[in-house]
Design a protein around this motif. Structure first.
Motif, PDB file in Angstrom:
ATOM      1  N   TYR A  58      54.023  32.302  41.898  1.00 18.60           N
ATOM      2  CA  TYR A  58      53.181  33.412  42.384  1.00 18.60           C
ATOM      3  C   TYR A  58      52.028  32.913  43.237  1.00 18.60           C
ATOM      4  CZ  TYR A  58      50.087  32.604  38.233  1.00 18.60           C
ATOM      5  OH  TYR A  58      49.266  32.079  37.266  1.00 18.60           O
ATOM      6  N   THR A  59      51.519  33.863  44.028  1.00 17.33           N
ATOM      7  CA  THR A  59      50.323  33.600  44.828  1.00 17.33           C
ATOM      8  C   THR A  59      49.291  34.671  44.495  1.00 17.33           C
ATOM      9  OG1 THR A  59      51.202  34.916  46.651  1.00 17.33           O
ATOM     10  CG2 THR A  59      51.548  32.538  46.782  1.00 17.33           C
ATOM     11  N   VAL A  60      48.021  34.304  44.612  1.00 15.33           N
ATOM     12  CA  VAL A  60      46.937  35.268  44.423  1.00 15.33           C
ATOM     13  C   VAL A  60      46.030  35.180  45.644  1.00 15.33           C
ATOM     14  CG1 VAL A  60      45.083  36.070  42.905  1.00 15.33           C
ATOM     15  CG2 VAL A  60      47.018  34.822  41.919  1.00 15.33           C
ATOM     16  N   ALA A  61      46.013  36.244  46.434  1.00 13.19           N
ATOM     17  CA  ALA A  61      45.167  36.291  47.629  1.00 13.19           C
ATOM     18  C   ALA A  61      43.949  37.144  47.307  1.00 13.19           C
ATOM     19  CB  ALA A  61      45.943  36.893  48.795  1.00 13.19           C
ATOM     20  N   SER A  62      42.781  36.518  47.319  1.00 17.86           N
ATOM     21  CA  SER A  62      41.550  37.236  46.966  1.00 17.86           C
ATOM     22  C   SER A  62      40.860  37.789  48.197  1.00 17.86           C
ATOM     23  CB  SER A  62      40.589  36.290  46.247  1.00 17.86           C
ATOM     24  OG  SER A  62      41.155  35.858  45.032  1.00 17.86           O
ATOM     25  N   SER A  63      40.066  38.830  47.988  1.00 19.47           N
ATOM     26  CA  SER A  63      39.221  39.335  49.069  1.00 19.47           C
ATOM     27  C   SER A  63      37.993  38.429  49.155  1.00 19.47           C
ATOM     28  CB  SER A  63      38.800  40.781  48.794  1.00 19.47           C
ATOM     29  OG  SER A  63      37.742  40.797  47.864  1.00 19.47           O
ATOM     30  N   THR A  64      37.079  38.748  50.046  1.00 18.76           N
ATOM     31  CA  THR A  64      35.890  37.904  50.209  1.00 18.76           C
ATOM     32  C   THR A  64      34.752  38.302  49.261  1.00 18.76           C
ATOM     33  OG1 THR A  64      35.185  39.357  51.995  1.00 18.76           O
ATOM     34  CG2 THR A  64      36.393  37.376  52.634  1.00 18.76           C
ATOM     35  N   GLN A 100      38.476  41.892  44.350  1.00 14.39           N
ATOM     36  CA  GLN A 100      39.877  42.327  44.317  1.00 14.39           C
ATOM     37  C   GLN A 100      40.773  41.144  44.680  1.00 14.39           C
ATOM     38  OE1 GLN A 100      38.253  43.331  47.333  1.00 14.39           O
ATOM     39  NE2 GLN A 100      36.887  44.722  46.266  1.00 14.39           N
ATOM     40  N   SER A 101      42.034  41.263  44.289  1.00 16.44           N
ATOM     41  CA  SER A 101      43.017  40.257  44.710  1.00 16.44           C
ATOM     42  C   SER A 101      44.397  40.882  44.689  1.00 16.44           C
ATOM     43  CB  SER A 101      42.984  39.037  43.795  1.00 16.44           C
ATOM     44  OG  SER A 101      43.297  39.420  42.486  1.00 16.44           O
ATOM     45  N   ILE A 102      45.282  40.290  45.484  1.00 13.44           N
ATOM     46  CA  ILE A 102      46.679  40.724  45.465  1.00 13.44           C
ATOM     47  C   ILE A 102      47.532  39.585  44.934  1.00 13.44           C
ATOM     48  CG2 ILE A 102      48.661  41.342  46.903  1.00 13.44           C
ATOM     49  CD1 ILE A 102      46.802  43.102  48.482  1.00 13.44           C
ATOM     50  N   THR A 103      48.243  39.866  43.843  1.00 19.73           N
ATOM     51  CA  THR A 103      49.154  38.885  43.255  1.00 19.73           C
ATOM     52  C   THR A 103      50.568  39.236  43.699  1.00 19.73           C
ATOM     53  OG1 THR A 103      47.752  38.662  41.302  1.00 19.73           O
ATOM     54  CG2 THR A 103      50.032  37.908  41.080  1.00 19.73           C
ATOM     55  N   ARG A 104      51.284  38.220  44.146  1.00 23.07           N
ATOM     56  CA  ARG A 104      52.707  38.409  44.490  1.00 23.07           C
ATOM     57  C   ARG A 104      53.512  37.449  43.644  1.00 23.07           C
ATOM     58  NH1 ARG A 104      54.035  38.418  50.544  1.00 23.07           N
ATOM     59  NH2 ARG A 104      54.540  40.618  50.282  1.00 23.07           N
ATOM     60  N   ILE A 105      54.348  37.992  42.762  1.00 28.37           N
ATOM     61  CA  ILE A 105      55.191  37.152  41.894  1.00 28.37           C
ATOM     62  C   ILE A 105      56.611  37.168  42.454  1.00 28.37           C
ATOM     63  CG2 ILE A 105      55.936  36.666  39.530  1.00 28.37           C
ATOM     64  CD1 ILE A 105      53.723  38.496  38.513  1.00 28.37           C
ATOM     65  N   ARG A 106      57.159  35.976  42.658  1.00 28.16           N
ATOM     66  CA  ARG A 106      58.525  35.857  43.163  1.00 28.16           C
ATOM     67  C   ARG A 106      59.511  36.245  42.060  1.00 28.16           C
ATOM     68  NH1 ARG A 106      56.468  35.675  47.952  1.00 28.16           N
ATOM     69  NH2 ARG A 106      55.675  33.674  48.643  1.00 28.16           N
ATOM     70  N   PRO A 107      60.722  36.665  42.442  1.00 33.05           N
ATOM     71  CA  PRO A 107      61.730  36.943  41.414  1.00 33.05           C
ATOM     72  C   PRO A 107      62.298  35.623  40.891  1.00 33.05           C
ATOM     73  CG  PRO A 107      62.653  37.289  43.611  1.00 33.05           C
ATOM     74  CD  PRO A 107      61.217  36.883  43.810  1.00 33.05           C
ATOM     75  N   GLY A 108      62.579  35.544  39.635  1.00 35.25           N
ATOM     76  CA  GLY A 108      63.192  34.330  39.091  1.00 35.25           C
ATOM     77  C   GLY A 108      63.095  34.316  37.580  1.00 35.25           C
ATOM     78  N   SER A 127      54.447  42.836  43.504  1.00 36.32           N
ATOM     79  CA  SER A 127      53.061  42.623  43.933  1.00 36.32           C
ATOM     80  C   SER A 127      52.172  43.754  43.470  1.00 36.32           C
ATOM     81  CB  SER A 127      52.980  42.531  45.465  1.00 36.32           C
ATOM     82  OG  SER A 127      53.814  41.499  45.937  1.00 36.32           O
ATOM     83  N   PHE A 128      50.932  43.399  43.212  1.00 33.48           N
ATOM     84  CA  PHE A 128      49.964  44.414  42.769  1.00 33.48           C
ATOM     85  C   PHE A 128      48.553  44.014  43.186  1.00 33.48           C
ATOM     86  CE2 PHE A 128      50.437  41.256  39.446  1.00 33.48           C
ATOM     87  CZ  PHE A 128      49.144  40.995  39.042  1.00 33.48           C
ATOM     88  N   LEU A 129      47.716  45.035  43.289  1.00 32.61           N
ATOM     89  CA  LEU A 129      46.289  44.837  43.566  1.00 32.61           C
ATOM     90  C   LEU A 129      45.547  44.841  42.236  1.00 32.61           C
ATOM     91  CD1 LEU A 129      43.833  45.068  45.720  1.00 32.61           C
ATOM     92  CD2 LEU A 129      43.894  47.485  45.124  1.00 32.61           C
ATOM     93  N   ALA A 130      44.640  43.904  42.049  1.00 39.49           N
ATOM     94  CA  ALA A 130      43.801  43.877  40.845  1.00 39.49           C
ATOM     95  C   ALA A 130      42.344  44.071  41.262  1.00 39.49           C
ATOM     96  CB  ALA A 130      43.953  42.538  40.122  1.00 39.49           C
ATOM     97  N   VAL A 131      41.612  44.842  40.476  1.00 38.06           N
ATOM     98  CA  VAL A 131      40.170  45.022  40.702  1.00 38.06           C
ATOM     99  C   VAL A 131      39.462  44.780  39.371  1.00 38.06           C
ATOM    100  CG1 VAL A 131      38.353  46.563  41.539  1.00 38.06           C
ATOM    101  CG2 VAL A 131      40.694  46.812  42.427  1.00 38.06           C
ATOM    102  N   TYR A 132      38.499  43.856  39.367  1.00 40.81           N
ATOM    103  CA  TYR A 132      37.882  43.450  38.103  1.00 40.81           C
ATOM    104  C   TYR A 132      36.405  43.119  38.307  1.00 40.81           C
ATOM    105  CZ  TYR A 132      38.899  38.958  40.318  1.00 40.81           C
ATOM    106  OH  TYR A 132      38.977  37.928  41.229  1.00 40.81           O
ATOM    107  N   PRO A 133      35.600  43.276  37.249  1.00 45.66           N
ATOM    108  CA  PRO A 133      34.173  42.971  37.357  1.00 45.66           C
ATOM    109  C   PRO A 133      33.927  41.487  37.639  1.00 45.66           C
ATOM    110  CG  PRO A 133      34.626  44.318  35.437  1.00 45.66           C
ATOM    111  CD  PRO A 133      35.948  43.835  35.942  1.00 45.66           C
ATOM    112  N   GLY A 134      33.007  41.220  38.564  1.00 42.64           N
ATOM    113  CA  GLY A 134      32.800  39.861  39.055  1.00 42.64           C
ATOM    114  C   GLY A 134      32.316  38.849  38.034  1.00 42.64           C
TER     115      GLY A 134
END
Ligand code: PAN
Ligand code: ZN
Length: 197
Positions: free
Chosen positions: A59-65, A75-83, A152-159
């Motif tokens: 998986y990858t996690v792409a965070s916002s700034t 926020q971040s977007i996690t993309r998990i590959r199938p497997g 893939s999903f968007l996550a939003v969490y307290p800093g």
């Protein structure tokens, strides 16, 4: 004007490209391979063999700034590959937030699930595009790709929530998610031969 303890981060907008799921502007990108998940799958030998073979990206996690600091909502977007490893679907490491705070996930593509564990009770929430998964304060959470394409999903969490990965090493997750003959199977974390449902 509110009396800010720290200088406020400037308001801004983030573009989400619905095709590539890239954020603009974008922050740090984290990549987790099978070797980063060694010791977490039910079949460690099979995981080790897969690491030797090609050490696939899981998986990858792409965070916002937006910074991970008190008061902010990163926020971040996690993309998990199938497997799968010996039938166990690819998943994220999983963690609890040491500062007990809630978190929301929004499904963007693919089929997956949210495994939630409070130390005794285990809940599996199926996730899909446009579904919002709510993680209450104190629940450990792990995401699983249960499909045959990227989930893939968007996550939003307290800093200031923080991320504790050791809790999971100590307490496990209550359940594991496997591909069974007749679909998805939830099995005991410590005894993966025994089916929960
Ligand atoms: C998510 C997770 C992300 C990767 O953004 O951090 O899906 O999972 P791990 O952090 O368990 O490797 C989140 O829950 N943030 O709080
Ligand atoms: Zn989290």
């Amino acid at each position: 004007m509110p009396d800010f303890a720290i200088p406020p981060f400037q308001p801004f907008a983030i573009e989400l490209d619905r095709g590539s799921l890239a954020l603009a502007p974008t922050g740090p990108l984290l990549t987790r391979r099978l070797s980063d998940l060694e010791g977490l799958f039910a079949d460690p030998a099979a995981c080790e063999a897969a690491v030797e073979h090609d050490d696939e990206v899981v998986y990858t996690v792409a965070s916002s700034t937006v910074p991970e600091t008190a008061g902010e909502l990163p926020q971040s977007i996690t993309r998990i590959r199938p497997g799968r490893v010996s039938g166990e679907f690819y998943f994220t490491k999983g963690h609890v937030h040491p500062v007990a705070e809630g978190e929301i996930y929004l499904g963007l593509e693919g089929e997956g699930g949210l495994l939630l564990y409070d130390g005794s009770q285990v809940i599996f929430l199926p996730m899909a595009p446009d579904r919002i998964g709510y993680i209450p304060p104190g629940w450990a959470h792990r995401s699983v790709n249960t499909g045959d394409s990227d989930y893939s999903f968007l996550a939003v969490y307290p800093g200031a929530a923080g991320h504790d990965y050791d809790w999971v090493l100590e307490h496990g997750f209550g359940a594991r998610v496997f591909a069974g003959d007749a679909g998805l199977e939830l099995r005991s974390y410590t005894d993966p031969g025994s089916r929960i449902r």
